[in-house]
Design a protein around this motif. Structure first.
Motif, PDB file in Angstrom:
ATOM      1  N   LEU A 197      -0.168 -23.280 -28.169  1.00 20.84           N
ATOM      2  CA  LEU A 197       1.385 -23.691 -27.921  1.00 20.84           C
ATOM      3  C   LEU A 197       1.628 -22.673 -26.762  1.00 20.84           C
ATOM      4  N   THR A 198       1.181 -21.579 -26.660  1.00 19.66           N
ATOM      5  CA  THR A 198       1.680 -20.409 -25.781  1.00 19.66           C
ATOM      6  C   THR A 198       0.400 -19.609 -25.502  1.00 19.66           C
ATOM      7  N   LEU A 199       0.434 -19.245 -24.242  1.00 24.34           N
ATOM      8  CA  LEU A 199      -0.418 -18.098 -23.723  1.00 24.34           C
ATOM      9  C   LEU A 199      -0.005 -16.740 -23.606  1.00 24.34           C
ATOM     10  N   ASP A 200       1.252 -16.625 -24.031  1.00 22.95           N
ATOM     11  CA  ASP A 200       2.028 -15.224 -23.961  1.00 22.95           C
ATOM     12  C   ASP A 200       1.866 -14.247 -25.161  1.00 22.95           C
ATOM     13  N   ASP A 222     -13.470  -7.422 -32.840  1.00 26.30           N
ATOM     14  CA  ASP A 222     -11.907  -7.308 -33.018  1.00 26.30           C
ATOM     15  C   ASP A 222     -11.558  -8.593 -34.115  1.00 26.30           C
ATOM     16  N   PHE A 223     -12.021  -9.571 -33.978  1.00 28.36           N
ATOM     17  CA  PHE A 223     -11.745 -10.719 -34.983  1.00 28.36           C
ATOM     18  C   PHE A 223     -12.402 -10.110 -36.358  1.00 28.36           C
ATOM     19  N   ARG A 224     -13.572  -9.699 -36.296  1.00 28.87           N
ATOM     20  CA  ARG A 224     -14.264  -9.231 -37.556  1.00 28.87           C
ATOM     21  C   ARG A 224     -13.269  -8.215 -38.255  1.00 28.87           C
ATOM     22  N   ALA A 225     -12.928  -7.202 -37.532  1.00 28.06           N
ATOM     23  CA  ALA A 225     -12.123  -6.037 -38.260  1.00 28.06           C
ATOM     24  C   ALA A 225     -10.829  -6.792 -38.691  1.00 28.06           C
ATOM     25  N   VAL A 226     -10.062  -7.571 -38.149  1.00 33.24           N
ATOM     26  CA  VAL A 226      -8.741  -7.943 -38.588  1.00 33.24           C
ATOM     27  C   VAL A 226      -8.684  -8.806 -39.622  1.00 33.24           C
ATOM     28  N   ARG A 267      -9.824  -3.390 -31.458  1.00 30.70           N
ATOM     29  CA  ARG A 267      -9.238  -2.607 -30.348  1.00 30.70           C
ATOM     30  C   ARG A 267      -8.606  -3.461 -29.073  1.00 30.70           C
ATOM     31  N   LEU A 268      -8.543  -4.625 -29.636  1.00 28.83           N
ATOM     32  CA  LEU A 268      -7.950  -5.579 -28.491  1.00 28.83           C
ATOM     33  C   LEU A 268      -6.421  -5.450 -28.127  1.00 28.83           C
ATOM     34  N   ASP A 269      -5.672  -4.865 -29.177  1.00 29.51           N
ATOM     35  CA  ASP A 269      -4.410  -4.672 -28.868  1.00 29.51           C
ATOM     36  C   ASP A 269      -3.859  -3.781 -27.557  1.00 29.51           C
ATOM     37  N   ASP A 270      -4.709  -2.885 -27.566  1.00 31.02           N
ATOM     38  CA  ASP A 270      -4.427  -2.030 -26.252  1.00 31.02           C
ATOM     39  C   ASP A 270      -4.546  -2.560 -25.040  1.00 31.02           C
ATOM     40  N   ASP A 300      -4.281 -13.909 -30.403  1.00 29.02           N
ATOM     41  CA  ASP A 300      -4.690 -13.236 -29.549  1.00 29.02           C
ATOM     42  C   ASP A 300      -6.303 -13.161 -29.159  1.00 29.02           C
ATOM     43  N   VAL A 301      -6.818 -12.889 -30.422  1.00 26.57           N
ATOM     44  CA  VAL A 301      -8.433 -12.786 -30.456  1.00 26.57           C
ATOM     45  C   VAL A 301      -8.879 -14.165 -29.987  1.00 26.57           C
ATOM     46  N   ALA A 302      -8.635 -15.392 -30.248  1.00 27.67           N
ATOM     47  CA  ALA A 302      -8.767 -16.673 -29.679  1.00 27.67           C
ATOM     48  C   ALA A 302      -8.846 -16.902 -28.433  1.00 27.67           C
ATOM     49  N   ALA A 303      -7.616 -16.539 -28.072  1.00 29.44           N
ATOM     50  CA  ALA A 303      -7.490 -16.786 -26.677  1.00 29.44           C
ATOM     51  C   ALA A 303      -8.202 -15.812 -25.585  1.00 29.44           C
TER      52      ALA A 303
END
Length: 437
Positions: free
Chosen positions: A136-139, A223-227, A426-429, A339-342
């Motif tokens: 739905l969004t890339l943002d 990142d996916f595995r951790a969350v 770690r993806l968030d940063d 976020d991870v998937a995108a």
């Protein structure tokens, strides 16, 4: 630069949480007590009957994700699944509580088969539904806003279904309750399907390779595995708390109203603080917010041990702390998943969002299914005495202690472990830096 979705789309998407919140709450709240205290099934077997159909989703959800990834329906890649699978779920839920309670074996088999059907239909609703935000969004920021709307509706659905379903069951019987909840689910399904018509779509190229190949690539994403593992353990903890509400109300607090009041105490604060969690994410990030929310969960769950002493007021305050944490523990990971998937799609050039969400919802379903099973093990260890609907039994002190521990210390321990696992995300940063730039 933030690109906002139309408010109609945010509201329409959020309505799907009426279905997910209701189906995620009511079976966890009422199905185990229905089996042990109405059908008369032993606690250990009842735990298996509640766990097994949802465990099936661990296998089915990634398949449902793969199927939706490859869909070429003119109505969209995900939306057609919402109405078809969602309405099937609504009907089967009503059927689940419409069966016989005698003989015991027939009643147990009826529930098991109907719940298996519900779990299967739910897989084909939930997986496409959870996959939609990434398309739905890339943002980065807009996904948090979208999840805030969803969690507000989710909290309302939990409040309405969790507070009213037990009342309907007590006053009109479990059969009427099943129909009532089925109607609520159908309303959410139709609302999400209708509200997202004409919504923006960024599908990307469908990933090639076998399902096994895709699952291997998804599982290799740190990142996916951790969350995911964090979220699964917290789902198991929340599922254990939900499964214990009826037992705590009946055997520890000795209050018929406590069943409803615990839900109000749990969900009311969640409705108030969810927008605050969105603001926190905008300034401090999603991972940081998830850590803080998890701290509230742990503190609240530990304080729930006060139910063993029959301290009503303290137990309600503890439930409110859990509710504050639960709101954030839904907003942040569900915004982190797209976020991870995108990010994976951007790096690989292939869309695996259905596989990501299939694995995610499989984990969530497994966690929620483990909750009643964990509580059932605690009840069995404590010598809980099952009964049929027309019997009244006095539980031994060991069973009362098992209820309290299963309702408080066990889920708290699971949540502490989940906080350790979250350190791997770690993806968030990186995404926040890119969004600012």
């Amino acid at each position: 630069m933030t690109t906002q979705l139309p408010a109609r789309v945010r509201r329409g998407y959020a309505l799907g949480s009426v279905a997910t919140g209701t189906f995620g709450t009511v079976p966890g709240l009422l199905l185990l007590p229905y089996l042990t205290d109405t059908v008369g099934v032993g606690a250990a077997l009842a735990g298996v009957l509640v766990f097994a159909p949802k465990a099936w989703d661990v296998v089915l959800n990634p398949i449902a994700g793969r199927i939706s990834d490859r869909s070429r329906h003119p109505g969209g890649r995900r939306r057609p699944f919402l109405v078809r699978a969602g309405l099937t779920l609504a009907v089967l839920f009503a059927v689940m509580f419409a069966g016989p309670t005698e003989p015991q074996a027939l009643g147990a088999a009826w529930v098991a088969l109907a719940f298996l059907g519900c779990a299967s239909a739910y897989a084909f609703f939930q997986v496409p539904y959870v996959a939609m935000p990434a398309e739905l969004t890339l943002d980065y920021t807009e996904r948090t806003r979208l999840m805030t709307w969803r969690v507000v509706v989710l909290a309302l659905a939990i409040l309405v279904s969790g507070a009213t379903a037990p009342i309907v069951a007590d006053e009109l019987g479990h059969g009427a309750m099943g129909v009532y909840v089925g109607v609520v689910i159908a309303i959410g399904v139709l609302g999400s399907w209708w509200g997202t018509r004409g919504a923006p779509d960024h599908p990307g190229e469908t990933a090639t390779g076998t399902l096994t190949d895709q699952l291997r690539l998804v599982g290799a994403n740190p990142d996916f595995r951790a969350v995911l593992l964090t979220f699964v353990l917290q789902a198991a903890a929340i599922g254990t708390v939900l499964a214990g509400v009826a037992y705590v109300s009946d055997h520890l607090l000795d209050s018929a109203a406590a069943n409803t009041l615990l839900f109000v105490a749990f969900v009311g604060p969640a409705l108030l603080v969810t927008p605050l969690w969105e603001r926190y994410a905008a300034t401090r990030g999603k991972r940081s917010g998830y850590v803080v929310a998890t701290g509230f969960l742990i503190a609240g769950m530990l304080a729930l041990l006060s139910a063993h002493a029959g301290w009503l007021a303290v137990t309600y305050v503890a439930a409110a702390l859990v509710g504050i944490g639960y709101a954030g523990a839904q907003v942040f990971p569900m915004a982190m998943l797209p976020d991870v998937a995108a990010d994976d799609a951007r790096r690989s050039g292939a869309n695996r969002v259905g596989v990501f969400t299939g694995v995610w919802t499989a984990g969530e379903t497994l966690g929620l299914a483990l909750g009643p099973g964990i509580l059932a093990l605690a009840l069995t260890a404590g010598g809980y005495v099952s009964s049929t609907g027309d019997e009244t039994v006095t539980q031994p002190d060991s069973a009362r202690l098992a209820i309290a521990v299963g309702f408080s210390l066990v889920p708290a321990a699971l949540t502490v472990l989940s906080l350790v696992l979250l350190r791997g995300y770690r993806l968030d940063d990186r995404l926040r830096s890119a969004d600012v730039a």
